[in-house]
Design a protein around this motif. Structure first.
Motif, PDB file in Angstrom:
ATOM      1  N   GLN A  14       0.832  -1.191   0.000  1.00 33.60           N
ATOM      2  CA  GLN A  14       0.000   0.000   0.000  1.00 33.60           C
ATOM      3  C   GLN A  14       0.870   1.245   0.000  1.00 33.60           C
ATOM      4  O   GLN A  14       1.976   1.242   0.525  1.00 33.60           O
ATOM      5  N   ILE A  16       1.835   4.763   1.368  1.00 35.47           N
ATOM      6  CA  ILE A  16       1.660   5.446   2.647  1.00 35.47           C
ATOM      7  C   ILE A  16       2.282   6.832   2.571  1.00 35.47           C
ATOM      8  O   ILE A  16       3.207   7.081   1.803  1.00 35.47           O
ATOM      9  N   THR A  20       2.855  10.292   7.994  1.00 33.93           N
ATOM     10  CA  THR A  20       1.869   9.646   8.848  1.00 33.93           C
ATOM     11  C   THR A  20       2.509   8.466   9.575  1.00 33.93           C
ATOM     12  O   THR A  20       3.184   7.655   8.950  1.00 33.93           O
ATOM     13  N   PHE A  22       3.093   4.878  10.966  1.00 33.47           N
ATOM     14  CA  PHE A  22       2.689   3.575  10.433  1.00 33.47           C
ATOM     15  C   PHE A  22       2.111   2.724  11.553  1.00 33.47           C
ATOM     16  O   PHE A  22       2.756   2.496  12.567  1.00 33.47           O
TER      17      PHE A  22
END
Length: 124
Positions: A14, A16, A20, A22
């Protein structure tokens, strides 16, 4: 992201945001491998094992290979059949990790079974 739990292993990929935190929500914590490269091809290595004297066969996908624009490759693979762990390597020589000879020896039931292995590599 690669994870394992119990008797199952899996793979998920995915995009990311690097700003942000994890949070995969898995236990144990998964290993992550940043790539930041453009994927130009994906291949799967599959093994088919024929146990000729017992008249059955098994098939299993053993490795997933990503080919990148710069010529590098990243391989996610099982080290042995039915392994619960997935190895991540920057090469695509699956035979170096688990050769057909090793596989045949592992599954021949100490010489009682006649095992024939066919390893294929297909592009998606």
């Amino acid at each position: 992201m690669v994870w394992w739990r119990g008797r199952n292993s899996g793979f998920s990929c995915q995009v990311i945001n690097p700003e942000t935190p994890f949070d995969p929500g898995r236990d144990p914590a998964p290993y992550t491998q940043s790539v930041n490269k453009r994927i130009v091809g994906i291949e799967i290595i599959n093994d088919v094992i024929d146990v000729t004297n017992r008249n059955y066969s098994l098939t299993f996908d053993q490795a997933l290979i990503f080919n990148f624009e710069d010529g590098s490759v990243l391989m996610f693979s099982r080290d042995v059949w039915f392994s619960e762990e997935i190895s991540i390597t920057w090469h695509d020589d699956y035979d170096e990790l688990f050769s057909i000879e090793q596989l045949t020896e592992t599954l021949n039931n100490e010489g009682e079974d006649q095992v024939e292995v066919t390893r294929t590599r297909r592009a998606l």
